[in-house]
Design a protein around this motif. Structure first.
Motif, PDB file in Angstrom:
ATOM      1  N   GLU A  30       0.811  -1.214   0.000  1.00 22.12           N
ATOM      2  CA  GLU A  30       0.000   0.000   0.000  1.00 22.12           C
ATOM      3  C   GLU A  30       0.843   1.261   0.000  1.00 22.12           C
ATOM      4  OE1 GLU A  30      -2.923  -0.420   3.122  1.00 22.12           O
ATOM      5  OE2 GLU A  30      -4.255  -1.514   1.745  1.00 22.12           O
ATOM      6  N   ALA A  31       2.120   1.139   0.405  1.00 20.62           N
ATOM      7  CA  ALA A  31       3.026   2.290   0.337  1.00 20.62           C
ATOM      8  C   ALA A  31       3.425   2.602  -1.098  1.00 20.62           C
ATOM      9  CB  ALA A  31       4.274   2.029   1.174  1.00 20.62           C
ATOM     10  N   ALA A  32       3.170   1.668  -2.008  1.00 22.54           N
ATOM     11  CA  ALA A  32       3.567   1.862  -3.411  1.00 22.54           C
ATOM     12  C   ALA A  32       2.727   2.926  -4.108  1.00 22.54           C
ATOM     13  CB  ALA A  32       3.470   0.541  -4.169  1.00 22.54           C
ATOM     14  N   GLY A  33       1.505   3.127  -3.629  1.00 21.34           N
ATOM     15  CA  GLY A  33       0.663   4.177  -4.197  1.00 21.34           C
ATOM     16  C   GLY A  33      -0.300   3.706  -5.267  1.00 21.34           C
ATOM     17  N   ASP A  34       0.084   2.678  -6.038  1.00 23.86           N
ATOM     18  CA  ASP A  34      -0.785   2.194  -7.101  1.00 23.86           C
ATOM     19  C   ASP A  34      -1.347   0.808  -6.794  1.00 23.86           C
ATOM     20  OD1 ASP A  34       1.689   0.962  -7.285  1.00 23.86           O
ATOM     21  OD2 ASP A  34       1.630   0.801  -9.472  1.00 23.86           O
ATOM     22  N   ILE A  35      -1.191   0.361  -5.542  1.00 26.31           N
ATOM     23  CA  ILE A  35      -1.643  -0.966  -5.141  1.00 26.31           C
ATOM     24  C   ILE A  35      -2.556  -0.852  -3.930  1.00 26.31           C
ATOM     25  CG2 ILE A  35      -0.934  -3.248  -4.304  1.00 26.31           C
ATOM     26  CD1 ILE A  35       1.726  -2.813  -5.776  1.00 26.31           C
ATOM     27  N   GLU A  36      -3.677  -1.556  -3.976  1.00 24.43           N
ATOM     28  CA  GLU A  36      -4.626  -1.569  -2.863  1.00 24.43           C
ATOM     29  C   GLU A  36      -4.849  -3.011  -2.416  1.00 24.43           C
ATOM     30  OE1 GLU A  36      -9.329  -0.475  -1.929  1.00 24.43           O
ATOM     31  OE2 GLU A  36      -8.548  -0.432  -3.985  1.00 24.43           O
ATOM     32  N   VAL A  37      -4.638  -3.282  -1.124  1.00 25.91           N
ATOM     33  CA  VAL A  37      -4.914  -4.606  -0.572  1.00 25.91           C
ATOM     34  C   VAL A  37      -6.396  -4.660  -0.227  1.00 25.91           C
ATOM     35  CG1 VAL A  37      -4.436  -6.238   1.290  1.00 25.91           C
ATOM     36  CG2 VAL A  37      -2.570  -4.881   0.299  1.00 25.91           C
ATOM     37  N   VAL A  38      -7.132  -5.500  -0.944  1.00 33.35           N
ATOM     38  CA  VAL A  38      -8.588  -5.532  -0.780  1.00 33.35           C
ATOM     39  C   VAL A  38      -9.051  -6.625   0.166  1.00 33.35           C
ATOM     40  CG1 VAL A  38      -9.019  -4.504  -3.032  1.00 33.35           C
ATOM     41  CG2 VAL A  38      -8.856  -7.000  -2.820  1.00 33.35           C
ATOM     42  N   GLY A  39      -8.139  -7.509   0.563  1.00 30.59           N
ATOM     43  CA  GLY A  39      -8.549  -8.564   1.470  1.00 30.59           C
ATOM     44  C   GLY A  39      -7.391  -9.441   1.891  1.00 30.59           C
ATOM     45  N   GLU A  40      -7.640 -10.275   2.907  1.00 26.83           N
ATOM     46  CA  GLU A  40      -6.649 -11.208   3.413  1.00 26.83           C
ATOM     47  C   GLU A  40      -7.311 -12.551   3.678  1.00 26.83           C
ATOM     48  OE1 GLU A  40      -4.610  -9.727   6.830  1.00 26.83           O
ATOM     49  OE2 GLU A  40      -4.306  -7.714   5.996  1.00 26.83           O
ATOM     50  N   ALA A  41      -6.510 -13.597   3.616  1.00 25.08           N
ATOM     51  CA  ALA A  41      -6.993 -14.941   3.926  1.00 25.08           C
ATOM     52  C   ALA A  41      -5.860 -15.719   4.582  1.00 25.08           C
ATOM     53  CB  ALA A  41      -7.478 -15.658   2.673  1.00 25.08           C
ATOM     54  N   GLY A  42      -6.227 -16.645   5.480  1.00 24.56           N
ATOM     55  CA  GLY A  42      -5.223 -17.390   6.233  1.00 24.56           C
ATOM     56  C   GLY A  42      -5.023 -18.818   5.777  1.00 24.56           C
ATOM     57  N   ASP A  43      -5.761 -19.269   4.752  1.00 28.60           N
ATOM     58  CA  ASP A  43      -5.579 -20.621   4.225  1.00 28.60           C
ATOM     59  C   ASP A  43      -6.148 -20.684   2.811  1.00 28.60           C
ATOM     60  OD1 ASP A  43      -8.483 -21.617   4.297  1.00 28.60           O
ATOM     61  OD2 ASP A  43      -8.178 -21.066   6.396  1.00 28.60           O
TER      62      ASP A  43
END
Length: 228
Positions: free
Chosen positions: A22-35
């Motif tokens: 997300e510090a890159a400016g052009d990338i958005e983390v929209v979700g996470e998963a653990g498996d």
């Protein structure tokens, strides 16, 4: 913005990746998963562009999750394997599953963000060392009994390979040779003194003519037919 799904069974690792991307400016983390099971569900509902996928996870590992995600026509995300383990079996299984890249967790922040951008652009991450390992593995394998799909099956060595059955233009052959040297589109453009958009068109035409799923299969085809 490039939409990214992070899949790792360690929350701290996901948090670190999120900060970097997300510090890159052009990338958005929209979700996470653990498996892997949660990854498939998240990919179906969040529609990410790129999935950063760990390998060793509970319930379902990242390799099986990658196979199912790539096979699902409703999911268009590219998958980049991000693992601690630099193991050939993981590498080859990941590529066979349809992953667009293979990255180690000790890679620098710039490598992670670049991997996401490259995968989003439709390219595969073919670092020279990885390319050599793929080709060495394929070159040492016995030839298949039948060969219905030249670009997808294991290659014979250059000495025993038949002449290419696919007709490429001279320029497309040049592009394929450079792909086999693990060059990016930008590097190919500089080498041939043409625009990067033109290179993308040539690469797309090469993949279509070869019936190759991705650049990895095209590189294997090039080595198989002695084009390097």
């Amino acid at each position: 913005m490039i939409r990214v799904l992070l899949v790792d069974d360690h929350a701290v690792m996901r948090a670190g990746f999120r900060m970097i991307l997300e510090a890159a400016g052009d990338i958005e983390v929209v979700g996470e998963a653990g498996d892997g099971v949660a990854a498939i569900a998240a990919a179906s509902t969040l529609h990410p562009d790129v999935i950063c996928m760990d390998v060793q996870m509970p319930d379902m590992d990242g390799l099986e999750a990658t196979r199912r995600i790539v096979a699902d026509e409703a999911i268009s995300a590219a998958v980049v394997i991000v693992t601690t383990f630099d193991r050939d079996d993981y590498l080859f299984q990941a590529l066979a599953a349809g992953a667009s890249g293979f990255l180690l967790k000790n890679a620098g922040p710039e490598e992670l963000t670049n991997a996401v951008r490259v995968a989003h652009g439709g390219d595969a991450l073919l670092a020279p060392a990885v390319t050599r390992r793929v080709i060495e593995r394929f070159a040492s394998a016995p030839p298949p009994a039948t060969d219905p799909a030249p670009a997808a099956s294991l290659p014979r060595t250059a000495e025993t390979a038949p002449a290419p059955a696919v007709e490429l233009t001279d320029r497309e052959t040049e592009v394929l040779r450079l792909l086999a040297q693990a060059m990016s589109n930008g590097e190919i453009a500089q080498t041939l003194f043409i625009g990067e958009a033109t290179v993308k068109t040539h690469v797309s035409n090469v993949l279509q003519k070869l019936g190759a799923r991705d650049r990895v299969a095209a590189v294997v085809y090039a080595h198989r037919h002695g084009l390097t």
